[in-house]
Write a protein that holds these residues in place. Sequence first.
Motif, PDB file in Angstrom:
ATOM      1  N   SER A 165       0.953  -1.281  -0.071  1.00  0.00           N
ATOM      2  CA  SER A 165       0.241  -0.051   0.087  1.00  0.00           C
ATOM      3  C   SER A 165       0.940   1.215  -0.135  1.00  0.00           C
ATOM      4  O   SER A 165       1.404   1.669   1.086  1.00  0.00           O
ATOM      5  CB  SER A 165      -1.003  -0.038   1.315  1.00  0.00           C
ATOM      6  OG  SER A 165      -0.171  -0.133   2.378  1.00  0.00           O
ATOM      7  N   GLY A 166       0.918   1.732  -1.202  1.00  0.00           N
ATOM      8  CA  GLY A 166       1.865   3.120  -1.289  1.00  0.00           C
ATOM      9  C   GLY A 166       3.392   2.905  -1.067  1.00  0.00           C
ATOM     10  O   GLY A 166       3.946   2.132  -1.896  1.00  0.00           O
ATOM     11  N   GLY A 167       3.868   3.039   0.288  1.00  0.00           N
ATOM     12  CA  GLY A 167       5.473   2.973   0.577  1.00  0.00           C
ATOM     13  C   GLY A 167       5.755   1.400   0.713  1.00  0.00           C
ATOM     14  O   GLY A 167       5.516   0.651  -0.243  1.00  0.00           O
ATOM     15  N   ARG A 168       6.349   1.221   1.828  1.00  0.00           N
ATOM     16  CA  ARG A 168       6.719   0.022   2.233  1.00  0.00           C
ATOM     17  C   ARG A 168       5.704  -1.070   2.359  1.00  0.00           C
ATOM     18  O   ARG A 168       4.407  -0.646   3.159  1.00  0.00           O
ATOM     19  CB  ARG A 168       7.512   0.191   3.574  1.00  0.00           C
ATOM     20  CG  ARG A 168       8.237  -1.058   4.199  1.00  0.00           C
ATOM     21  CD  ARG A 168       8.982  -0.967   5.560  1.00  0.00           C
ATOM     22  NE  ARG A 168       9.411  -2.282   5.925  1.00  0.00           N
ATOM     23  CZ  ARG A 168      10.036  -2.515   7.045  1.00  0.00           C
ATOM     24  NH1 ARG A 168      10.182  -1.438   7.738  1.00  0.00           N
ATOM     25  NH2 ARG A 168      10.367  -3.472   7.497  1.00  0.00           N
ATOM     26  N   GLY A 169       5.995  -2.261   1.970  1.00  0.00           N
ATOM     27  CA  GLY A 169       4.761  -3.141   2.252  1.00  0.00           C
ATOM     28  C   GLY A 169       4.954  -3.950   3.406  1.00  0.00           C
ATOM     29  O   GLY A 169       6.015  -3.450   4.317  1.00  0.00           O
ATOM     30  N   GLN A 170       4.241  -5.003   3.426  1.00  0.00           N
ATOM     31  CA  GLN A 170       4.442  -6.218   4.276  1.00  0.00           C
ATOM     32  C   GLN A 170       4.314  -7.439   3.610  1.00  0.00           C
ATOM     33  O   GLN A 170       3.794  -7.967   2.758  1.00  0.00           O
ATOM     34  CB  GLN A 170       3.235  -6.256   5.509  1.00  0.00           C
ATOM     35  CG  GLN A 170       3.084  -4.877   6.281  1.00  0.00           C
ATOM     36  CD  GLN A 170       3.865  -4.876   7.283  1.00  0.00           C
ATOM     37  OE1 GLN A 170       4.550  -5.900   7.774  1.00  0.00           O
ATOM     38  NE2 GLN A 170       3.916  -3.846   8.091  1.00  0.00           N
ATOM     39  N   TYR A 171       5.311  -8.264   4.276  1.00  0.00           N
ATOM     40  CA  TYR A 171       5.580  -9.601   3.641  1.00  0.00           C
ATOM     41  C   TYR A 171       6.222 -10.960   4.773  1.00  0.00           C
ATOM     42  O   TYR A 171       7.249 -10.473   5.342  1.00  0.00           O
ATOM     43  CB  TYR A 171       6.689  -9.439   2.472  1.00  0.00           C
ATOM     44  CG  TYR A 171       6.867 -10.837   1.766  1.00  0.00           C
ATOM     45  CD1 TYR A 171       6.078 -11.118   0.712  1.00  0.00           C
ATOM     46  CD2 TYR A 171       7.706 -11.679   2.093  1.00  0.00           C
ATOM     47  CE1 TYR A 171       6.086 -12.220  -0.032  1.00  0.00           C
ATOM     48  CE2 TYR A 171       7.940 -13.131   1.546  1.00  0.00           C
ATOM     49  CZ  TYR A 171       7.307 -13.310   0.367  1.00  0.00           C
ATOM     50  OH  TYR A 171       7.183 -14.648  -0.386  1.00  0.00           O
ATOM     51  N   VAL A 200      13.247  -5.886   2.157  1.00  0.00           N
ATOM     52  CA  VAL A 200      12.632  -4.469   2.508  1.00  0.00           C
ATOM     53  C   VAL A 200      11.219  -4.693   3.341  1.00  0.00           C
ATOM     54  O   VAL A 200      11.037  -4.104   4.360  1.00  0.00           O
ATOM     55  CB  VAL A 200      12.465  -3.458   1.418  1.00  0.00           C
ATOM     56  CG1 VAL A 200      11.789  -2.155   1.822  1.00  0.00           C
ATOM     57  CG2 VAL A 200      13.817  -3.202   0.752  1.00  0.00           C
ATOM     58  N   ASP A 201      10.380  -5.486   2.897  1.00  0.00           N
ATOM     59  CA  ASP A 201       9.183  -5.646   3.323  1.00  0.00           C
ATOM     60  C   ASP A 201       8.727  -6.596   4.468  1.00  0.00           C
ATOM     61  O   ASP A 201       7.872  -6.297   5.189  1.00  0.00           O
ATOM     62  CB  ASP A 201       8.043  -5.806   2.298  1.00  0.00           C
ATOM     63  CG  ASP A 201       7.968  -4.956   1.052  1.00  0.00           C
ATOM     64  OD1 ASP A 201       8.511  -3.923   1.449  1.00  0.00           O
ATOM     65  OD2 ASP A 201       7.240  -5.036  -0.040  1.00  0.00           O
TER      66      ASP A 201
END
Length: 224
Positions: free
Chosen positions: A23-29, A97-98
Motif C-alpha cells: 500500500s503505497g510505500g513500504r509493504g508487508q511480507y 525490505v518488506d
Amino acid sequence: PKVSYKETITRSAKVQGKFKRQSGGRGQYGDVWIEISPLEKGQGFEFVDKIFGGAIPRNYIPSVEKGVRQACLEGAVAGYPIEDIRVTLCDGSYHEVDSSDMAFQIAGAMALRKAMMAAFPVLLEPIMEAQVVIPEEHLGAISGDINARRGRIMGMEVKGKMQTVKVEVPQAEMFTYASDLRSLTGGRGSYTMHFSHYDQVPHKAASVIINQYQATKKHEEEEA
C-alpha cells in the motif's frame, strides 16, 4: 454458565501461511510453511524450528512462534484454546525490505488457523466425576437420567438403604443437576462433583457448538 472447551487435532497437516500487503510505500511480507501434528493428551504445545539455509532470518523465528501461540489462544474452530499440538516451522521466504516482525506474526497465525482446519480438528470437553447418594428405590430413575446426560456409571456402593453411584458426566450436562436430582428423589438425593479429565465431544454435539460460534462470528464481522 460457560464450559471450558478446548480444541485439538486428530491428524497431521502441512500448510503455507503467506501475508503480503502493498500500500503505497513500504509493504508487508511474511511467508511460512508449518506442519502441525497431534501430541499425547495433556502435553500442551510444542514449537519446533527446522528452518535452515536462511529461508527465514533468525530474528523473525520468534515472531512466527508468537503469532502461532496467539492463534492457539484464540482457537480456530469454535473460539476455544488449542492444546496438545506440535507446530514445526519447516520453510518460508522473506523480502529484504518488506518483511517485519508483525508480518511474520500474522503469517504464523494465518498458517496455524489454516492447518487446524486441514488436520481434522475436534472439540474436547471437561468430564466431571460425581458421587450421587440416593435411596435405593430411585436407582432406576437416576441411571436413566445419567444416561440422558451422556454420562457413564462407573460403580455402585450400598450403605444401608442408600446407594452411592459413581458416575462420569460431561460438565455441559450438569448445570441443572442439583434441582433435577431433588425432583427425581423428592429431595432425598445428594451429590459431590469434581473435575476428572478432558474427552472428545461427540460429533453431533460438537457441530452445534461450532455452528453457533461461526454464526456469531459472521454476525460480528457484518456489524463491524
